[in-house]
Design an enzyme around this catalytic site. Structure first.
Site, short mmCIF file in Angstrom:
data_model
loop_
_atom_site.label_atom_id
_atom_site.label_comp_id
_atom_site.label_asym_id
_atom_site.label_seq_id
_atom_site.Cartn_x
_atom_site.Cartn_y
_atom_site.Cartn_z
CE1 TYR A 117 -7.58 -0.65 7.06
CE2 TYR A 117 -8.63 0.14 4.97
CZ TYR A 117 -7.74 -0.57 5.79
OH TYR A 117 -6.69 -1.62 5.12
CD GLU A 124 -3.77 -1.29 13.70
OE1 GLU A 124 -2.76 -0.94 13.13
OE2 GLU A 124 -4.53 -1.80 13.38
C1 LIG Z 1 6.81 -4.62 10.52
C2 LIG Z 1 6.10 -3.27 10.88
C3 LIG Z 1 5.12 -2.92 9.92
C4 LIG Z 1 4.40 -1.81 10.30
C5 LIG Z 1 3.81 -1.12 9.10
C6 LIG Z 1 2.97 -0.10 9.71
C7 LIG Z 1 2.00 0.87 8.55
C8 LIG Z 1 0.88 0.41 8.60
C9 LIG Z 1 -0.33 1.44 7.89
C10 LIG Z 1 -1.63 0.96 8.11
C11 LIG Z 1 -2.13 -0.11 8.74
C12 LIG Z 1 -3.79 -0.68 8.80
C13 LIG Z 1 -3.70 -1.46 9.97
C14 LIG Z 1 -5.08 -2.20 10.08
O1 LIG Z 1 -4.97 -3.04 11.04
C15 LIG Z 1 -6.17 -1.35 10.67
C16 LIG Z 1 -7.34 -2.07 10.35
O2 LIG Z 1 -7.56 -3.07 9.86
S1 LIG Z 1 -8.90 -1.35 11.17
C17 LIG Z 1 -10.30 -2.63 10.91
C18 LIG Z 1 -10.70 -1.87 9.40
N1 LIG Z 1 -10.07 -2.71 8.38
C19 LIG Z 1 -10.45 -2.76 7.30
O3 LIG Z 1 -11.82 -2.57 7.01
C20 LIG Z 1 -9.69 -3.63 6.29
C21 LIG Z 1 -10.23 -3.37 4.86
N2 LIG Z 1 -9.21 -3.69 4.00
C22 LIG Z 1 -9.21 -5.09 3.44
O4 LIG Z 1 -10.03 -5.73 3.60
C23 LIG Z 1 -8.00 -5.28 2.60
O5 LIG Z 1 -7.48 -4.15 1.90
C24 LIG Z 1 -7.66 -6.31 1.80
C25 LIG Z 1 -8.44 -7.66 2.37
C26 LIG Z 1 -6.28 -6.56 2.16
C27 LIG Z 1 -8.02 -6.18 0.33
O6 LIG Z 1 -9.24 -6.23 0.02
P1 LIG Z 1 -9.79 -6.18 -1.50
O7 LIG Z 1 -11.14 -5.63 -1.58
O8 LIG Z 1 -8.73 -5.61 -2.48
O9 LIG Z 1 -9.50 -7.62 -2.09
P2 LIG Z 1 -10.31 -8.88 -1.60
O10 LIG Z 1 -9.17 -9.89 -1.23
O11 LIG Z 1 -11.25 -8.63 -0.39
O12 LIG Z 1 -11.01 -9.53 -2.78
C28 LIG Z 1 -10.46 -10.02 -4.10
C29 LIG Z 1 -11.17 -11.06 -4.50
O13 LIG Z 1 -10.58 -12.21 -4.08
C30 LIG Z 1 -11.51 -13.00 -3.29
N3 LIG Z 1 -10.96 -13.40 -2.12
C31 LIG Z 1 -10.07 -12.97 -1.47
N4 LIG Z 1 -9.97 -13.65 -0.21
C32 LIG Z 1 -10.73 -14.67 -0.42
C33 LIG Z 1 -10.88 -15.93 0.52
N5 LIG Z 1 -10.02 -16.09 1.74
N6 LIG Z 1 -11.81 -16.56 -0.06
C34 LIG Z 1 -12.46 -16.48 -0.79
N7 LIG Z 1 -12.44 -15.43 -1.92
C35 LIG Z 1 -11.54 -14.58 -1.40
C36 LIG Z 1 -12.66 -11.76 -3.19
O14 LIG Z 1 -14.07 -12.42 -3.14
C37 LIG Z 1 -12.56 -10.98 -4.41
O15 LIG Z 1 -13.29 -11.75 -5.60
P3 LIG Z 1 -14.06 -11.00 -6.52
O16 LIG Z 1 -12.92 -10.05 -7.27
O17 LIG Z 1 -14.51 -12.07 -7.55
O18 LIG Z 1 -15.26 -10.45 -5.96
#
Ligand SMILES: CCCCCCCCCCCCC[C@@H](O)CC(=O)SCCNC(=O)CCNC(=O)[C@H](O)C(C)(C)COP(=O)(O)OP(=O)(O)OC[C@H]1O[C@@H](n2cnc3c(N)ncnc32)[C@H](O)[C@@H]1OP(=O)(O)O
EC number: 4.2.1.134
Length: 195
Positions: A117, A124
């Site tokens: 992150y 970015e």
């Molecule tokens: C117009 C201009 C706008 C400008 C805005 C500027 C401000 C920006 C500020 C910060 C920007 C950040 C930028 C970013 O791009 C930087 C990076 O990404 S660098 C790389 C590192 N990044 C990460 O590690 C990202 C980590 N974050 C996340 O993964 C997320 O926060 C997120 C996925 C959004 C949320 O994760 P969370 O753990 O809360 O939930 P999940 O969705 O993973 O899980 C919840 C449950 O749902 C199930 N699930 C979700 N999606 C799926 C799917 N596609 N298929 C199947 N199942 C899914 C998941 O399994 C979970 O289930 P359970 O609860 O049963 O375990």
């Protein structure tokens, strides 16, 4: 990306070679917001919205639009961070759905972000910073007065404001993931403010 680097021995030209795939998948990530909105996945709309929109912004309004920055090292930083993150995240989802989640994937999903992150965000911010002189010189995407709508917009200042917005927004995303990590890896109950 690894193959490109092994073959060419430089990061120059990397963005050009992967840009179509990058734009396709990052644009389709908008569906992730839709999935949260309609309740298919139990994820916070706010967290997903900020995460996805910041990447769409980086892809289309910064890296695609400002060609002179496409070979910056900072572009590689965020590309590598995003890629490793998404390979891990979608492996996690897939194996979870199959009810056979290897512990390493779960561990990686909730540990890699600790480093990736900040590295991704640094990439970015450095890329936007590198774009500033070009945007100032060309006045791209800016609307100057006078015009018949009496509206003005300066993309240079918009970029500065966007960079500043990382200060309040990024910690929210990072602490959200730290709470998720405690919940998933250590089984602690978590209370989300935005849900
Ligand atoms: C117009 C201009 C706008 C400008 C805005 C500027 C401000 C920006 C500020 C910060 C920007 C950040 C930028 C970013 O791009 C930087 C990076 O990404 S660098 C790389 C590192 N990044 C990460 O590690 C990202 C980590 N974050 C996340 O993964 C997320 O926060 C997120 C996925 C959004 C949320 O994760 P969370 O753990 O809360 O939930 P999940 O969705 O993973 O899980 C919840 C449950 O749902 C199930 N699930 C979700 N999606 C799926 C799917 N596609 N298929 C199947 N199942 C899914 C998941 O399994 C979970 O289930 P359970 O609860 O049963 O375990």
């Amino acid at each position: 990306m690894v193959r490109f680097y092994m073959e060419k021995g430089t990061h120059r030209g990397l963005y050009k070679s992967i840009q179509k795939t990058l734009k396709f998948f990052q644009t389709f990530a908008l569906l992730e917001i839709v999935h949260c909105l309609i309740g298919i996945v139990p994820t916070s709309v706010l967290v997903t919205g900020v995460q996805v929109s910041s990447r769409i912004f980086m892809v289309w309004l910064v890296t695609h639009s400002i060609k002179p920055i496409q070979n910056e090292e900072s572009v590689v930083l965020f590309l590598v961070s995003w890629t490793v993150t998404e390979i891990t995240r979608y492996s996690f989802y897939t194996f979870s759905l199959l009810n056979h989640l290897p512990y390493f994937i779960k561990w990686a999903r909730y540990n890699f972000f600790i480093i990736l992150y900040p590295v991704g965000v640094a990439g970015e911010l450095l890329t936007i910073y590198a774009a500033l002189p070009y945007v100032k010189k060309t006045g791209m995407f800016s609307i100057r007065l006078p015009n018949k709508y009496n509206v003005s917009f300066d993309y240079y200042y918009f970029l500065l404001i966007t960079m500043a917005s990382y200060i309040p927004l990024f910690p929210q995303l990072y602490f959200h993931m730290l709470r998720q990590r405690r919940k998933v890896l250590h089984g602690e109950a978590v209370v989300e403010k935005d849900e």
